[in-house]
Enzyme design. Structure first.
Site, mmCIF file in Angstrom:
data_model
loop_
_atom_site.group_PDB
_atom_site.id
_atom_site.type_symbol
_atom_site.label_atom_id
_atom_site.label_comp_id
_atom_site.label_asym_id
_atom_site.label_seq_id
_atom_site.Cartn_x
_atom_site.Cartn_y
_atom_site.Cartn_z
ATOM 1 N N TYR A 80 -7.496 1.888 5.922
ATOM 2 C CA TYR A 80 -6.695 0.695 5.649
ATOM 3 C C TYR A 80 -6.792 -0.376 6.744
ATOM 4 C CZ TYR A 80 -3.456 3.832 8.160
ATOM 5 O OH TYR A 80 -2.890 4.718 9.041
ATOM 6 N N LYS A 131 2.324 4.506 1.387
ATOM 7 C CA LYS A 131 2.421 5.043 2.744
ATOM 8 C C LYS A 131 2.079 6.525 2.676
ATOM 9 C CE LYS A 131 5.185 4.875 6.910
ATOM 10 N NZ LYS A 131 4.963 6.213 7.400
ATOM 11 N N CYS A 143 5.309 49.188 -6.466
ATOM 12 C CA CYS A 143 6.565 48.440 -6.459
ATOM 13 C C CYS A 143 6.612 47.482 -7.649
ATOM 14 C CB CYS A 143 6.684 47.670 -5.147
ATOM 15 S SG CYS A 143 8.037 46.495 -5.129
ATOM 16 N N LYS A 170 10.711 2.953 3.423
ATOM 17 C CA LYS A 170 10.739 4.407 3.220
ATOM 18 C C LYS A 170 11.573 4.734 1.990
ATOM 19 C CE LYS A 170 10.127 7.000 6.716
ATOM 20 N NZ LYS A 170 9.109 7.800 7.385
ATOM 21 N N CYS A 217 12.072 48.314 -4.796
ATOM 22 C CA CYS A 217 11.662 49.691 -5.114
ATOM 23 C C CYS A 217 12.137 50.707 -4.085
ATOM 24 C CB CYS A 217 10.144 49.766 -5.238
ATOM 25 S SG CYS A 217 9.322 49.617 -3.644
ATOM 26 N N CYS A 232 6.021 45.242 1.720
ATOM 27 C CA CYS A 232 6.390 46.489 1.065
ATOM 28 C C CYS A 232 5.095 47.261 0.857
ATOM 29 C CB CYS A 232 7.048 46.204 -0.290
ATOM 30 S SG CYS A 232 7.111 47.646 -1.363
ATOM 31 N N CYS A 273 12.242 48.199 0.823
ATOM 32 C CA CYS A 273 12.012 47.129 -0.151
ATOM 33 C C CYS A 273 13.217 46.997 -1.088
ATOM 34 C CB CYS A 273 10.743 47.443 -0.958
ATOM 35 S SG CYS A 273 10.522 46.355 -2.360
ATOM 36 N N ASP A 278 1.286 10.255 3.640
ATOM 37 C CA ASP A 278 1.932 11.126 4.610
ATOM 38 C C ASP A 278 0.900 12.063 5.241
ATOM 39 O OD1 ASP A 278 4.059 11.905 6.039
ATOM 40 O OD2 ASP A 278 5.051 13.030 4.451
ATOM 41 N N GLU A 296 0.857 -1.193 0.000
ATOM 42 C CA GLU A 296 0.000 0.000 0.000
ATOM 43 C C GLU A 296 0.886 1.234 0.000
ATOM 44 O OE1 GLU A 296 -2.792 0.079 3.315
ATOM 45 O OE2 GLU A 296 -2.841 -2.104 3.270
HETATM 46 S S1 IVH Z 1 -0.892 0.548 8.745
HETATM 47 C C1 IVH Z 1 -0.218 -1.331 12.777
HETATM 48 N N1 IVH Z 1 -1.050 1.537 6.305
HETATM 49 O O1 IVH Z 1 2.249 5.328 8.842
HETATM 50 C C2 IVH Z 1 -0.603 -0.749 11.490
HETATM 51 N N2 IVH Z 1 -0.183 2.911 8.030
HETATM 52 O O2 IVH Z 1 4.746 4.871 10.282
HETATM 53 C C3 IVH Z 1 -0.115 0.632 11.322
HETATM 54 N N3 IVH Z 1 0.439 5.158 7.323
HETATM 55 O O3 IVH Z 1 0.876 5.305 12.055
HETATM 56 C C4 IVH Z 1 -0.757 1.381 10.277
HETATM 57 N N4 IVH Z 1 -0.131 4.923 5.215
HETATM 58 O O4 IVH Z 1 -0.198 6.829 10.265
HETATM 59 C C5 IVH Z 1 -0.698 1.764 7.585
HETATM 60 N N5 IVH Z 1 -1.265 2.311 4.120
HETATM 61 C C6 IVH Z 1 -0.911 2.522 5.402
HETATM 62 C C7 IVH Z 1 -0.385 3.748 5.828
HETATM 63 C C8 IVH Z 1 -0.022 3.904 7.170
HETATM 64 C C9 IVH Z 1 0.362 5.747 6.115
HETATM 65 C C10 IVH Z 1 0.966 5.808 8.536
HETATM 66 C C11 IVH Z 1 0.150 5.555 9.777
HETATM 67 C C12 IVH Z 1 1.078 4.893 10.741
HETATM 68 C C13 IVH Z 1 2.410 5.336 10.229
HETATM 69 C C14 IVH Z 1 3.503 4.386 10.666
#
Ligand code: IVH
Length: 668
Positions: free
Chosen positions: A230, A115, A433, A318, A413, A428, A410, A117, A113
């Site tokens: 998720y 990840k 300007c 990561k 200007c 400014c 500024c 942010d 999946e």
């Molecule tokens: S699973 C125990 N799935 O990443 C299961 N987390 O670094 C934990 N996050 O706290 C969560 N996308 O906030 C899961 N597809 C995804 C995610 C995800 C982002 C975040 C989540 C978690 C953090 C961990």
């Protein structure tokens, strides 16, 4: 009689829930915004007439109640764990080996999946109704931010009974997922904050987290947050079977589940998935920082168990941070459209993730002080998504580092620089300007404003530096000869530009009001002002009381408008624009004319440059109509990437399909 009202209300709610789902969860609406608003308004009217029939799960109740004083603390039903990180393929192999050893299996299937942010959130539903939304907090205890979660349009306030059979109609269940802010929403919030002299958010994640901490749900609603789910637990237990199936079940229940998940039957498939998204991540309109890898067989989740902090059945891979260290050669103040001075670091050029970076923003003086950055320092910079690079921290201060001070005059200007009380930004004050003028011209010509194609920064620089343009209205007296004499301009492009400028005179009043660049007056406020006053002259004469009568206009906006109009320069520009023949009156019912008059369009999928709203507006301005579903009456289906079922329907009915370029050809 009240029985029929009750029935109508129930029907409207069901319709609205369905269309919210089509729009916010599937990104594939079946009806136009206009039709949706009409349903919503009807429901609102009925609920106002019959307040006793209003329920908290009604779609009208997303933004409700008074600002909270604080958020109550709540204990999670089961800890919200975090994930172990891996940073290399070798570390990921170690994870896979450990899983196989612990389970005593040769081969494991994984679900990959994105990840996301953002910030994680747990939602509980009772009898199908959203009951609680709780932040992760320290993993054991979080904050109850239910009122804020309700403002997220993709989060269902109620799950229709017929969709609950996938979890055997459980009375209570919990879902978890990530609340995010898309990049466009992030840019919009930051633009507003900049105009208001408030500190900007450093990235979409901070913006999402900061928004969730807002006590006033109306503010949260404006932030346009989104949520992908998720995780599912029914009666405190994860359904036994396959995680991939759980995700499908969540999607069936009406939750937004990220479509880019993938079942990987081997480790190599998993690696391919990870590699694929490393290069594709910039194409998403939200940020990801890696891939989450989860064992697909949830029976093994129980076997593998968890450590104190994280599960043994999942890990995060990561992506390497797009960061680099380099030296700050200089720090200067850059002047924006509203006159705001933004400190910018000039850097020794350095490559970050395939792009050479030589500048980074420092946002504002508070940020410069927080980082403690001085000229000569070695800093860590970071590039995230499409946003301009930022300085993360100082890694090695220069022994003789020079402090940056905001100039009193500024840099462009020489005008006075002011910092108003309670504002972070320095400004400014000189309305003439040149730096402000350049930014203003770019804004005025922008797609959301007068939409003058071809008016880029190189051109604007020349127009201002050569004294051809002193204000936005001067654009309308530019001649083809003047333009043809500029660098990078030929006869043809000069002619095109003159035509573009001429065409922009037809832009609607709302766009013109927006284009003027009044602080706090964005697209929506521009539209509301145009609708309310119907003409620029009436707006220009309005008193503070009259301005405050306009929907969504508060004292701050009213004051900004009055301040703008009090300036003689601005009033002169408005007069010049009138003489040039721009639309000072709100035009109505222009629809019978226009190139697309009488034509029906349906949009599907993501267009390469226009948003759905922008494309719809383009069509409507040319006299066409946008509807939500394809029928024999449809003239064109405009198809973007990842189109929905509408494309199949168009094909089976033999309706003509075009892409964005095709649409632009029709309009122009
Ligand atoms: S699973 C125990 N799935 O990443 C299961 N987390 O670094 C934990 N996050 O706290 C969560 N996308 O906030 C899961 N597809 C995804 C995610 C995800 C982002 C975040 C989540 C978690 C953090 C961990």
């Amino acid at each position: 009689m009240s029985k029929t009202v009750e029935k109508e209300i129930a029907k409207l709610r069901e319709q609205i829930r369905h269309h919210e789902y089509r729009y916010y969860v599937l990104n594939d609406p079946e009806i136009s915004d206009y039709e949706f608003d009409r349903l919503m308004r009807r429901l609102q009217d009925l609920e106002t007439e019959h307040p006793e029939l209003r329920t908290p799960d009604s779609p009208t109740q997303r933004v409700g109640g008074q600002p909270a004083e604080e958020f109550p603390k709540v204990r999670h039903s089961a800890p919200m764990l975090s994930l172990d990180n891996t940073y290399s393929v070798d570390e990921l192999r170690d994870f896979d080996r450990r899983v196989r050893e612990l389970c005593g299996r040769e081969k494991i299937e994984y679900v990959g999946e994105l990840k996301l942010d953002g910030l994680s959130m747990a939602l509980t539903y009772e009898d199908g109704v959203l009951a609680h939304g709780v932040t992760r907090g320290d993993g054991t205890t979080g904050e109850d931010v239910t009122t804020n979660v309700r403002t997220i349009r993709s989060v269902p306030l109620r799950i229709d009974a017929k969709k609950l059979d996938v979890i055997a109609n459980a009375k209570r269940f919990e879902v978890r997922g990530e609340v995010i802010m898309t990049r466009p929403a992030f840019e919009k919030v930051n633009a507003q904050r900049e105009a208001a002299g408030e500190p900007k958010f450093a990235n979409p994640r901070n913006a999402a987290a900061g928004s969730m901490r807002q006590l006033d749900p109306r503010v949260v609603a404006e932030r346009r947050l989104d949520m992908f789910l998720y995780f599912l637990a029914v009666n405190g237990r994860v359904p036994l079977g396959e995680h991939g199936k759980t995700l499908d079940a969540l999607a069936k229940m009406g939750f937004k589940v990220n479509p880019h998940r993938r079942l990987c039957r081997s480790f190599d498939e998993l690696l391919a998935y990870i590699q694929e998204w490393e290069s594709k991540r910039d194409s998403l309109d939200y940020e990801i920082d890696g891939i989450v890898v989860k064992v697909n067989d949830t029976r093994l989740w129980e076997e593998l168990g968890t450590t104190a902090k994280s599960p043994r059945w999942a890990v995060a891979f990561k992506y390497p941070a797009r960061q680099a260290t380099t030296k700050v050669m200089d720090i200067r103040a850059q002047v924006g459209r509203t006159g705001t001075l933004t400190p910018v670091a000039d850097l020794e050029p350095v490559e970050v993730g395939g792009v050479t970076v030589s500048h980074a923003t420092l946002h504002n003086m508070d940020e410069v002080e927080r980082l403690g950055v001085k000229i000569g320092d070695t800093v860590l910079i970071q590039r995230a998504g499409e946003v301009i690079p930022q300085v993360v921290k100082v890694v090695k201060p220069a022994p003789d580092g020079r402090e940056f001070k905001m100039p009193k005059k500024c840099p462009v200007c020489g005008g006075d620089v002011h910092r108003s009380e309670g504002e972070v930004a320095y400004r400014c004050v000189n309305a003439a300007c040149p730096a402000r003028l350049k930014e203003l011209l770019l804004y005025f010509a922008g797609r959301r404003a007068m939409n003058i194609d071809g008016m880029g920064d190189k051109l604007v620089d020349q127009l201002v530096d050569k004294g051809l343009v002193h204000d936005a209205a001067d654009l309308y007296s530019l001649t083809q000869e003047q333009l043809a004499n500029l660098e990078r301009m030929g006869e043809r492009s000069a002619q095109n530009l003159v035509e573009e400028i001429e065409n922009s005179k037809k832009a609607e009043l709302a766009r013109l009001i927006f284009a003027l660049g009044i602080r706090f007056v964005g697209e929506r406020t521009g539209q509301l002002l145009a609708d309310h006053f119907g003409s620029l002259d009436k707006l220009a004469k309005a008193s503070e009381e009259e301005l405050l009568e306009v929907e969504e206009v508060g004292p701050r906006v009213a004051e900004a408008i009055l301040e703008f109009l009090a300036e003689k320069r601005n009033r002169d520009v408005i007069e010049k624009l009138r003489k040039a023949g721009l639309q000072f009156e709100q035009k109505k019912a222009r629809k019978a004319e226009g190139k697309l008059a009488g034509k029906q369009f349906v949009l599907t999928g993501t267009l390469p440059t226009y948003s759905r709203d922008e494309a719809a507006r383009l069509i409507e301005e040319a006299g066409g109509r946008v509807t939500g579903s394809v029928s024999k009456k449809t003239d064109y289906v405009v198809v973007g990437s990842d189109p929905g079922s509408k494309l199949d329907k168009a094909r089976s009915l033999g309706v003509k399909t075009i892409d964005e370029a095709g649409l632009l050809k029709l309009v122009k």
